[in-house]
Design a protein around this motif. Structure first.
Motif, short mmCIF file in Angstrom:
data_model
loop_
_atom_site.label_atom_id
_atom_site.label_comp_id
_atom_site.label_asym_id
_atom_site.label_seq_id
_atom_site.Cartn_x
_atom_site.Cartn_y
_atom_site.Cartn_z
N GLU A 7 0.85 -1.20 0.00
CA GLU A 7 0.00 0.00 0.00
C GLU A 7 0.88 1.25 0.00
O GLU A 7 0.64 2.21 -0.73
CB GLU A 7 -0.91 0.01 1.23
CG GLU A 7 -2.02 -1.04 1.17
CD GLU A 7 -2.62 -1.38 2.54
OE1 GLU A 7 -2.38 -0.63 3.52
OE2 GLU A 7 -3.31 -2.41 2.64
N GLY A 57 1.63 4.40 -2.84
CA GLY A 57 1.40 5.79 -2.48
C GLY A 57 0.09 6.02 -1.75
O GLY A 57 -0.44 7.13 -1.72
N GLU A 58 -0.46 4.97 -1.16
CA GLU A 58 -1.72 5.15 -0.44
C GLU A 58 -1.46 5.89 0.88
O GLU A 58 -0.43 5.71 1.51
CB GLU A 58 -2.39 3.79 -0.20
CG GLU A 58 -2.77 3.15 -1.53
CD GLU A 58 -3.53 1.85 -1.38
OE1 GLU A 58 -3.93 1.52 -0.25
OE2 GLU A 58 -3.72 1.17 -2.40
N ALA A 59 -2.42 6.72 1.26
CA ALA A 59 -2.24 7.56 2.45
C ALA A 59 -2.79 6.87 3.69
O ALA A 59 -3.27 5.74 3.64
CB ALA A 59 -2.93 8.90 2.23
N SER A 60 -2.72 7.54 4.82
CA SER A 60 -3.36 7.06 6.04
C SER A 60 -3.79 8.27 6.85
O SER A 60 -3.51 9.41 6.46
CB SER A 60 -2.39 6.21 6.87
OG SER A 60 -1.60 7.04 7.70
N TYR A 61 -4.46 8.03 7.96
CA TYR A 61 -4.94 9.14 8.79
C TYR A 61 -3.80 10.03 9.29
O TYR A 61 -3.97 11.21 9.51
CB TYR A 61 -5.75 8.61 9.97
CG TYR A 61 -6.46 9.68 10.78
CD1 TYR A 61 -7.34 10.57 10.17
CD2 TYR A 61 -6.24 9.81 12.14
CE1 TYR A 61 -7.99 11.55 10.90
CE2 TYR A 61 -6.89 10.79 12.89
CZ TYR A 61 -7.76 11.66 12.26
OH TYR A 61 -8.41 12.63 12.98
N THR A 77 0.99 14.74 4.31
CA THR A 77 0.71 15.29 2.99
C THR A 77 -0.29 14.38 2.29
O THR A 77 -0.26 13.17 2.44
CB THR A 77 1.98 15.34 2.13
OG1 THR A 77 2.57 14.05 2.19
CG2 THR A 77 2.94 16.36 2.66
N THR A 78 -1.21 14.98 1.56
CA THR A 78 -2.09 14.16 0.74
C THR A 78 -1.74 14.43 -0.71
O THR A 78 -1.28 15.49 -1.07
CB THR A 78 -3.56 14.51 0.99
OG1 THR A 78 -3.70 15.91 0.87
CG2 THR A 78 -4.02 14.05 2.35
N GLY A 79 -1.93 13.43 -1.52
CA GLY A 79 -1.66 13.60 -2.94
C GLY A 79 -0.22 13.33 -3.31
O GLY A 79 0.14 13.36 -4.47
#
Ligand SMILES: Cc1cc2nc3c(=O)[nH]c(=O)nc-3n(C[C@H](O)[C@H](O)[C@H](O)COP(=O)(O)OP(=O)(O)OC[C@H]3O[C@@H](n4cnc5c(N)ncnc54)[C@H](O)[C@@H]3O)c2cc1C
Ligand code: SF4
Ligand code: FES
Ligand code: FES
Lengths: 286, 268
Positions: B192, B196-200, B204-206
């Motif tokens: 994941e 490049g999947e994010a988390s809480y 940075t997002t994106g």
């Protein structure tokens, strides 16, 4: 778990007609809420119609909105560039919910439809108006620390557990539904879930056989100034004691628009309307 | 059976307790009659003898173990074909059967554990179509065509998966019950992150999260509970595989000579 027939629907039409032809049936998507409730004998469907394979998994831009498919997984929705760019608030809220495994299974439609519930709803040896009409509410005299602060009734004080829905409430989403006979509806998010009133058995305004097909979110200018804050008993993987989705639109150093929605405080995601009047047009120091 | 006992039986020949049990199992009407018919026709002892004979035959490598359930007409039978650890499998299950029970009870893959059976602990984590999921909340019927990897499928022959190696190296468990779920979860987590999947807690997002912080690993692993509290070592193990840099192990297996030497030292 009680015996049930299992079938897979490959189109919306299939699913809706299967539901109207099969008494006591329920849709199943990720199964993370429904299977759990069936194991506890709280939900007792005679048939399950698996809708997770229906091709409603896209996230796309459509005019002034972003449309997210009902069968898209929570994980894929939160990670989608369109969502991350336009509505980081929604990504954050989804990531704040459950665990990575559950978000990989959970669908957007299922997330909206997960039961408003409490521990006594799960415990079939206890009275619960939501589970069994007129049996009483065990939470009133029992464990109710995490229960409703707003909009509750004598019948039920449980809260809607979703984080995703709190962001959707703040973002003025619209839920698209197709029902028996192919009838479609678009339901504003604030009218999708309902308060318990004198019928706590119903969490939302959908009728049997109504299938959520997508959720559309109008594009906005909140992206740089939004945050989803979740307060819980442990750092992660716990339901909210309270949560807040807050978003500001700022132009020329002034607040142009404010959105605040609260989670874990009511039978439905709670949109705090007063916050707007108070803060709008105040200048801000960024 | 004495008259006294017969009095306790109802029209179906059941005692009140048996009656209650069937009610609790949710067996009513047609399904109840069928169940009783099946039990009645075979008789419990015949059932047992058959199973024992089958097990022995299986041990001798003669016939594949085919649970009695496979031969009895199931009320809501669903046939599913899916890949497990690279191998195509096909089973007929009662629609109520979870993926976890299918793996453990039907496919002899007991690596995946049942901790809570309610989605709360992560012990049953497996990887389906490249994503970590909970097998206790997945209906086997919904797995048609899926590609499932369990803890048994991570090693390549005798070579452990790097995550398995790291768990051993850092002693990332005590009782080991949560470990198969932890390892499957950790393996999927690193994929994941690569995607490049994010988390809480990813700030940075994106962007592609290049490096997972300790907090990020903790957050992303929060769906796997460890009653023994091996969390610090689990974190170390995942970090090492994530970074791809070896760090010195905190402990080692004693080598045969070492043990003898310590005994000698003590006796001197
Ligand atoms: C241990 C645990 C912890 C959790 N923690 C959190 C948390 O912290 N925050 C949070 O937000 N959530 C949490 N959840 C809940 C989780 O997010 C929901 O269970 C999930 O979103 C439900 O989606 P699903 O696809 O699995 O639904 P399912 O279980 O498949 O279905 C749920 C309901 O929705 C109906 N349904 C499904 N799809 C549709 C559709 N398209 N149209 C109409 N009806 C439909 C089904 O008939 C069923 O009644 C947690 C769950 C578990 C098990
Ligand atoms: S609060 Fe609602 S869900 Fe909980 S016991 Fe009372 S009626 Fe049932
Ligand atoms: S056994 Fe599946 S989460 Fe606990
Ligand atoms: S090692 Fe015992 S539960 Fe984790």
């Amino acid at each position: 778990m009680r015996p049930f027939k299992y079938q897979t629907a490959s189109t919306v039409k299939d699913a809706v007609s299967a539901a109207s032809n099969s008494e006591g049936s329920k849709f199943i998507a990720g199964g993370t809420n429904l299977v759990d409730l069936m194991k506890e004998d709280v939900e007792r469907p005679a048939a399950l119609i698996d809708v997770s394979r229906i091709d409603l998994r896209q996230v796309r831009s459509e005019g002034d909105s972003v449309v997210i498919g009902a069968m898209a997984k929570n994980t894929d929705t939160a990670n989608h560039p369109l969502v991350r760019m336009n509505f980081p608030l929604l990504s954050q809220a989804i990531f704040a919910g459950a665990s990575a495994q559950i978000r990989n299974m959970a669908t957007n439609g299922g997330n909206l439809m997960q039961r408003t519930r409490c521990v006594y709803f799960y415990d079939t040896s206890m009275p619960c108006n939501k589970r069994e009409k007129g049996s009483g509410c065990a939470a009133k005299e029992g464990l109710n620390r995490m229960h409703a602060i707003f909009g509750w009734s004598d019948g039920c004080v449980a809260v809607h557990p979703s984080d995703m829905c709190v962001a959707l409430a703040a973002l003025d989403a619209v839920v698209s539904v197709e029902g028996p006979g192919g009838k479609t509806r678009a339901i504003p998010f604030s009218e999708f879930h309902r308060l318990p009133g004198n019928d706590p058995s119903r969490d939302n305004t959908l009728e049997n056989g109504d299938l959520i097909t997508s959720i559309s979110i109008p594009k906005n200018k909140f992206a740089g100034n939004s945050y989803y804050l979740k307060v819980r008993d442990r750092a992660s993987y716990a339901f909210a004691l309270v949560s807040v989705a807050a978003a500001l639109e700022i132009a020329g150093g002034k607040v142009k628009d404010v959105r605040i929605a609260l989670g874990g405080v009511a039978h439905k995601p709670w949109r705090a309307k007063k916050g707007r009047g108070v803060s709008e047009r105040k200048s801000c120091d960024k | 059976m004495t008259d006294h006992f017969e009095d306790l039986h109802d029209a179906e020949g059941l005692t009140a307790d048996e009656e209650k049990l069937l009610d609790e199992l949710g067996l009513e009407g047609e399904s109840r009659r069928r169940f009783l018919g099946q039990v009645g026709a075979a008789g419990f002892s015949v059932f047992a003898l058959q199973l024992i004979a089958e097990r022995e035959a299986h041990a001798a490598g003669e016939v594949p173990l085919e649970p009695a359930a496979e031969r009895l007409p199931l009320e809501n039978a669903v046939k599913v074909a899916f890949k497990v650890n690279g191998e195509q499998r096909s089973v007929t299950v009662d629609s109520r059967t979870t993926l976890l029970d299918t793996l453990r009870e039907r496919l002899d893959l007991t690596g995946s554990k049942k901790g809570c059976d309610h989605g709360q602990c992560g012990a049953c984590t497996v990887i389906a179509d490249g994503r970590r999921v909970l097998s206790c909340l997945t209906l086997a019927a919904a797995c048609e065509g899926k590609d499932v990897t369990t803890i048994e499928g991570l090693a390549k022959g005798e070579t452990l998966h790097p995550m398995q190696d790291a768990f051993v190296k850092y002693d990332a468990f005590q009782c080991g019950y949560c470990t198969p779920g932890q390892i499957c979860s950790a393996v999927a987590l690193l994929d994941e992150a690569k995607r490049g999947e994010a988390s809480y807690v990813t700030e940075t997002t994106g962007n592609r999260p290049a490096k997972l912080s300790d907090d990020d690993i903790r957050e992303r692993m929060s769906g796997n509970i460890c009653r023994c509290g091996a969390y610090p070592n689990i974190l170390k193990a995942i970090k090492e595989v994530h970074k791809g840099e070896e760090t010195a192990a905190t402990w080692n297996f004693a080598k045969p000579g070492l043990l003898d030497k310590e005994v000698d030292d003590e006796t001197v």
